[in-house]
Design an enzyme around this catalytic site. Structure first.
Site, PDB file in Angstrom:
ATOM      1  N   SER A  68       0.846  -1.197   0.000  1.00  0.00           N
ATOM      2  CA  SER A  68       0.000   0.000   0.000  1.00  0.00           C
ATOM      3  C   SER A  68       0.878   1.242   0.000  1.00  0.00           C
ATOM      4  O   SER A  68       1.626   1.503   0.951  1.00  0.00           O
ATOM      5  CB  SER A  68      -0.898   0.009   1.236  1.00  0.00           C
ATOM      6  OG  SER A  68      -1.417   1.311   1.391  1.00  0.00           O
ATOM      7  N   HIS A 119      -1.101  -1.260  -4.409  1.00  0.00           N
ATOM      8  CA  HIS A 119      -2.396  -0.941  -3.783  1.00  0.00           C
ATOM      9  C   HIS A 119      -2.473   0.565  -3.534  1.00  0.00           C
ATOM     10  O   HIS A 119      -1.598   1.151  -2.895  1.00  0.00           O
ATOM     11  CB  HIS A 119      -2.521  -1.721  -2.474  1.00  0.00           C
ATOM     12  CG  HIS A 119      -3.843  -1.568  -1.801  1.00  0.00           C
ATOM     13  ND1 HIS A 119      -4.968  -2.262  -2.202  1.00  0.00           N
ATOM     14  CD2 HIS A 119      -4.233  -0.816  -0.744  1.00  0.00           C
ATOM     15  CE1 HIS A 119      -5.988  -1.938  -1.419  1.00  0.00           C
ATOM     16  NE2 HIS A 119      -5.571  -1.051  -0.528  1.00  0.00           N
ATOM     17  N   ASP A 156      -4.695   3.594  -2.031  1.00  0.00           N
ATOM     18  CA  ASP A 156      -5.759   3.935  -1.084  1.00  0.00           C
ATOM     19  C   ASP A 156      -6.233   5.356  -1.308  1.00  0.00           C
ATOM     20  O   ASP A 156      -5.501   6.314  -1.064  1.00  0.00           O
ATOM     21  CB  ASP A 156      -5.228   3.794   0.347  1.00  0.00           C
ATOM     22  CG  ASP A 156      -5.053   2.351   0.723  1.00  0.00           C
ATOM     23  OD1 ASP A 156      -6.034   1.597   0.658  1.00  0.00           O
ATOM     24  OD2 ASP A 156      -3.920   1.956   1.073  1.00  0.00           O
ATOM     25  N   MET A 215      -8.813   8.256  -0.264  1.00  0.00           N
ATOM     26  CA  MET A 215      -9.633   8.654   0.898  1.00  0.00           C
ATOM     27  C   MET A 215     -10.142  10.076   0.707  1.00  0.00           C
ATOM     28  O   MET A 215      -9.395  10.947   0.260  1.00  0.00           O
ATOM     29  CB  MET A 215      -8.793   8.597   2.165  1.00  0.00           C
ATOM     30  CG  MET A 215      -8.186   7.236   2.417  1.00  0.00           C
ATOM     31  SD  MET A 215      -7.165   7.274   3.883  1.00  0.00           S
ATOM     32  CE  MET A 215      -6.603   5.565   3.924  1.00  0.00           C
ATOM     33  N   HIS A 224      -8.257   1.194  -4.218  1.00  0.00           N
ATOM     34  CA  HIS A 224      -9.211   0.963  -3.127  1.00  0.00           C
ATOM     35  C   HIS A 224      -9.863   2.304  -2.825  1.00  0.00           C
ATOM     36  O   HIS A 224      -9.244   3.162  -2.191  1.00  0.00           O
ATOM     37  CB  HIS A 224      -8.428   0.405  -1.921  1.00  0.00           C
ATOM     38  CG  HIS A 224      -9.234   0.222  -0.687  1.00  0.00           C
ATOM     39  ND1 HIS A 224      -8.645  -0.006   0.551  1.00  0.00           N
ATOM     40  CD2 HIS A 224     -10.570   0.206  -0.476  1.00  0.00           C
ATOM     41  CE1 HIS A 224      -9.585  -0.133   1.461  1.00  0.00           C
ATOM     42  NE2 HIS A 224     -10.764  -0.006   0.876  1.00  0.00           N
ATOM     43  N   MET A 240     -12.053   4.624  -0.930  1.00  0.00           N
ATOM     44  CA  MET A 240     -12.759   4.864   0.337  1.00  0.00           C
ATOM     45  C   MET A 240     -13.411   6.236   0.207  1.00  0.00           C
ATOM     46  O   MET A 240     -13.038   7.198   0.899  1.00  0.00           O
ATOM     47  CB  MET A 240     -11.761   4.801   1.503  1.00  0.00           C
ATOM     48  CG  MET A 240     -11.264   3.378   1.743  1.00  0.00           C
ATOM     49  SD  MET A 240      -9.717   3.330   2.667  1.00  0.00           S
ATOM     50  CE  MET A 240      -8.557   3.467   1.317  1.00  0.00           C
ATOM     51  N   MET A 286     -11.752  -5.852   4.873  1.00  0.00           N
ATOM     52  CA  MET A 286     -10.971  -4.934   5.712  1.00  0.00           C
ATOM     53  C   MET A 286     -10.717  -5.582   7.077  1.00  0.00           C
ATOM     54  O   MET A 286     -11.640  -6.056   7.734  1.00  0.00           O
ATOM     55  CB  MET A 286     -11.719  -3.612   5.913  1.00  0.00           C
ATOM     56  CG  MET A 286     -11.801  -2.725   4.682  1.00  0.00           C
ATOM     57  SD  MET A 286     -10.229  -2.364   3.885  1.00  0.00           S
ATOM     58  CE  MET A 286      -9.322  -1.540   5.195  1.00  0.00           C
ATOM     59  N   ASP A 294      -6.870  -6.468   3.943  1.00  0.00           N
ATOM     60  CA  ASP A 294      -6.223  -5.151   4.024  1.00  0.00           C
ATOM     61  C   ASP A 294      -6.341  -4.591   5.438  1.00  0.00           C
ATOM     62  O   ASP A 294      -7.451  -4.391   5.941  1.00  0.00           O
ATOM     63  CB  ASP A 294      -6.924  -4.222   3.017  1.00  0.00           C
ATOM     64  CG  ASP A 294      -6.301  -2.837   2.916  1.00  0.00           C
ATOM     65  OD1 ASP A 294      -5.261  -2.593   3.542  1.00  0.00           O
ATOM     66  OD2 ASP A 294      -6.877  -2.012   2.180  1.00  0.00           O
TER      67      ASP A 294
HETATM   68  C1  DX5 Z   1      -6.461   1.540   5.400  1.00  0.00           C
HETATM   69  C2  DX5 Z   1      -5.944   1.203   4.003  1.00  0.00           C
HETATM   70  C3  DX5 Z   1      -4.841   0.237   4.003  1.00  0.00           C
HETATM   71  C4  DX5 Z   1      -3.622   0.676   4.748  1.00  0.00           C
HETATM   72  C5  DX5 Z   1      -2.919  -0.543   5.235  1.00  0.00           C
HETATM   73  O1  DX5 Z   1      -7.548   2.389   5.274  1.00  0.00           O
HETATM   74  O2  DX5 Z   1      -6.982   0.679   3.211  1.00  0.00           O
HETATM   75  O3  DX5 Z   1      -4.505  -0.175   2.685  1.00  0.00           O
HETATM   76  O4  DX5 Z   1      -2.747   1.448   3.987  1.00  0.00           O
HETATM   77  O5  DX5 Z   1      -1.863  -0.138   6.028  1.00  0.00           O
HETATM   78  P1  DX5 Z   1      -1.222  -1.111   7.111  1.00  0.00           P
HETATM   79  O6  DX5 Z   1      -0.723  -2.323   6.379  1.00  0.00           O
HETATM   80  O7  DX5 Z   1      -0.149  -0.291   7.703  1.00  0.00           O
HETATM   81  O8  DX5 Z   1      -2.322  -1.483   8.085  1.00  0.00           O
HETATM   82 ZN    ZN Z   2      -6.488  -0.269   1.207  1.00  0.00          ZN
END
Ligand code: DX5
Ligand code: ZN
Length: 233
Positions: free
Chosen positions: A15, A40, A42, A44, A73, A75, A144, A180
């Site tokens: 990620s 990956h 993320d 947000m 991903h 969010m 998750m 994840d």
């Molecule tokens: C959390 C993300 C993850 C995050 C994982 O909202 O979706 O992908 O980056 O990070 P670690 O592996 O540090 O929990």
């Molecule tokens: Zn993620």
């Protein structure tokens, strides 16, 4: 266990959220070289989750730095108005949250219509039954194992049982099961045994800050998962 399942390929997906944002291109190249299978991403929005990360333009800037699969991903809520932008930015997989809107089928159909693989993600408190109605529309389920929004959180163990349930529900279908949040070598074996084949890891991959460290970190997760799958290391 009496039921047998054809295993999907083992995938490690670092990620980028845990990388050094001041040198994103270099970090993407570093995890590529270190053995990442997917990258990956993320996304947000400060609304669906209590944090803001990056959007399609930043992903577009990372795209030339690797040929590996871009596993986005989202969010974000709403997600539908932005799907095309993520597709155009070079995302290969686009995963949306089952909790992000009232019209999940529409979002998944839109992703496939853009020629991308469609994923659905469920938060730790969302039951697996939330995906039952969309099995024909997905290529990936993202379970998750933390509440989304931040890297570096503690792994929520109830994700392991949910992964077994997702595996049973998706048996015989070409659907990847991705996990994840808080994923590290200590839990990768149990997750693989439960049926996860794609492992997202942020802090566990990016600790150390060098290609050599990333290589060691990725290998540790891969080896733990491969051993649990009965595969040669
Ligand atoms: C959390 C993300 C993850 C995050 C994982 O909202 O979706 O992908 O980056 O990070 P670690 O592996 O540090 O929990
Ligand atoms: Zn993620």
């Amino acid at each position: 266990m009496t039921q047998s399942f054809t295993p999907r390929p083992l995938v490690i997906a670092p990620s980028i959220l845990a990388s050094d944002f001041s040198k994103l291109g270099e970090e993407v190249r570093a995890v590529d070289q270190a053995g990442a299978d997917w990258i990956h991403l993320d996304v947000m929005d400060g609304h669906f989750v209590p944090n803001i990360s990056y959007g399609p333009d930043v992903i577009k800037a990372m795209r030339p730095h690797t040929k590996k699969i871009f596993d986005a991903h989202l969010m974000i809520s709403p997600c539908d108005p932005y799907l095309e932008a993520f597709a155009k930015a070079g995302c290969d997989h686009i995963t949306v949250h089952a909790e992000a809107g009232p019209h999940l089928h529409r979002s998944l159909q839109a992703i496939r219509a853009l020629g991308k693989k469609a994923g659905v993600s469920i938060n730790p408190a969302t039951p697996v039954s939330a995906i039952e109605c969309v099995l024909d529309l997905i290529d990936l389920v993202l379970v998750m194992s933390v509440n989304p929004g931040f890297g570096g959180q503690a792994f929520i163990r109830s994700a392991i049982g949910k992964i077994s349930d997702v595996r049973a529900m998706t048996a015989g279908r070409p659907i990847d099961i991705e996990v994840d949040g808080g994923v590290a070598p200590d839990v990768a074996g149990q997750l693989a045994a439960a049926g996860a084949n794609a492992f997202v890891a942020g802090s566990a991959v990016f600790k150390g800050g060098t290609v050599e460290a990333y290589k060691t970190n990725i290998a540790a997760i891969r080896n733990a998962a491969a051993a649990a799958r009965g595969e040669a290391i």
